[in-house]
Motif scaffolding. Sequence first.
Motif, short mmCIF file in Angstrom:
data_model
loop_
_atom_site.label_atom_id
_atom_site.label_comp_id
_atom_site.label_asym_id
_atom_site.label_seq_id
_atom_site.Cartn_x
_atom_site.Cartn_y
_atom_site.Cartn_z
N LEU A 147 15.02 7.23 5.66
CA LEU A 147 15.03 7.75 7.03
C LEU A 147 15.44 6.67 8.02
O LEU A 147 16.19 6.93 8.95
CB LEU A 147 13.65 8.30 7.40
N ALA A 148 14.94 5.47 7.83
CA ALA A 148 15.32 4.36 8.70
C ALA A 148 16.83 4.11 8.62
O ALA A 148 17.48 3.86 9.64
CB ALA A 148 14.55 3.11 8.34
N ALA A 149 17.38 4.22 7.43
CA ALA A 149 18.83 4.02 7.26
C ALA A 149 19.62 5.13 7.95
O ALA A 149 20.65 4.86 8.58
CB ALA A 149 19.18 3.95 5.78
N VAL A 150 19.16 6.36 7.86
CA VAL A 150 19.85 7.47 8.52
C VAL A 150 19.77 7.31 10.03
O VAL A 150 20.76 7.46 10.73
CB VAL A 150 19.24 8.84 8.11
N GLN A 151 18.60 6.97 10.53
CA GLN A 151 18.41 6.85 11.97
C GLN A 151 19.17 5.66 12.53
O GLN A 151 19.75 5.75 13.60
CB GLN A 151 16.92 6.76 12.30
N THR A 152 19.20 4.56 11.81
CA THR A 152 19.93 3.38 12.26
C THR A 152 21.42 3.66 12.30
O THR A 152 22.09 3.37 13.28
CB THR A 152 19.66 2.18 11.33
N SER A 153 21.94 4.27 11.25
CA SER A 153 23.37 4.51 11.19
C SER A 153 23.80 5.59 12.17
O SER A 153 24.91 5.56 12.68
CB SER A 153 23.80 4.85 9.77
N SER A 154 22.94 6.56 12.46
CA SER A 154 23.33 7.61 13.39
C SER A 154 23.13 7.18 14.84
O SER A 154 23.61 7.82 15.74
CB SER A 154 22.56 8.89 13.10
N ALA A 155 22.41 6.08 15.07
CA ALA A 155 22.15 5.62 16.42
C ALA A 155 23.25 4.70 16.95
O ALA A 155 23.23 4.31 18.10
CB ALA A 155 20.82 4.88 16.47
N THR A 156 24.22 4.37 16.12
CA THR A 156 25.29 3.48 16.57
C THR A 156 26.20 4.23 17.53
O THR A 156 26.50 5.41 17.33
CB THR A 156 26.12 2.95 15.39
N PRO A 157 26.68 3.56 18.58
CA PRO A 157 27.54 4.24 19.55
C PRO A 157 28.92 4.52 18.97
O PRO A 157 29.38 3.86 18.06
CB PRO A 157 27.63 3.24 20.70
N ASP A 158 29.56 5.53 19.54
CA ASP A 158 30.91 5.89 19.13
C ASP A 158 31.89 4.97 19.87
O ASP A 158 32.08 5.09 21.07
CB ASP A 158 31.18 7.36 19.47
N LEU A 159 32.46 4.01 19.14
CA LEU A 159 33.34 3.01 19.75
C LEU A 159 34.64 3.60 20.28
O LEU A 159 35.25 3.08 21.19
CB LEU A 159 33.65 1.90 18.75
N PHE A 160 35.07 4.70 19.70
CA PHE A 160 36.35 5.27 20.07
C PHE A 160 36.21 6.55 20.89
O PHE A 160 37.18 7.25 21.15
CB PHE A 160 37.20 5.55 18.82
N GLY A 161 34.99 6.85 21.27
CA GLY A 161 34.74 8.05 22.08
C GLY A 161 35.28 7.85 23.48
O GLY A 161 35.56 6.73 23.94
#
Length: 165
Positions: A147-161
């Motif tokens: 869960l920590a891995a999912v939350q950490t990876s999904s919390a990263t900002p979209d650099l190309f947004g």
Amino acid sequence: MSLRISQLALRLDAPSPCASRRWQDGDLIAFLGDTLTLRLATEVEAAARVARELHLPLPPQASERQIQDSAEAWLRREAEQCFGDIIARRSAAAGQAAPKLQLSFAAKGGWTDVEPATRTRPGKIKCNWRLIEQAPEGIEQVLASALAAVQTSSATPDLFGSAAA
């Protein structure tokens, strides 16, 4: 011309994949860090856990393959329920949406594999169903890490947004 056995010729009562393992009434299977005793019981309609026994709706003459399939199907249902409950509880406590759970049947690899969330789909945790054989504390720890891995990876900002101008 080589001889090949067609899939249609395979027998359902063929020996189980693990030759050292016997699937029979009275055999022990691992469950939540403990063991359950297998019991063949024609009087039950569905597999059911009673204290430290797993009653399977099979006749005394059931093959090892039938016993294995029935016991493992019950274990997989229990795994999905147990893991789903832990993921939902921990996600709610963290104020996050629960990622999708998918059981894995891989013979090799780790307990979990994480797919991060994207804008179009939620994150996913693939969890090996055999984790249900481990103690509850171990299951909690493995799923907390996933869960920590999912939350950490999904919390990263979209650099190309697109940025607001």
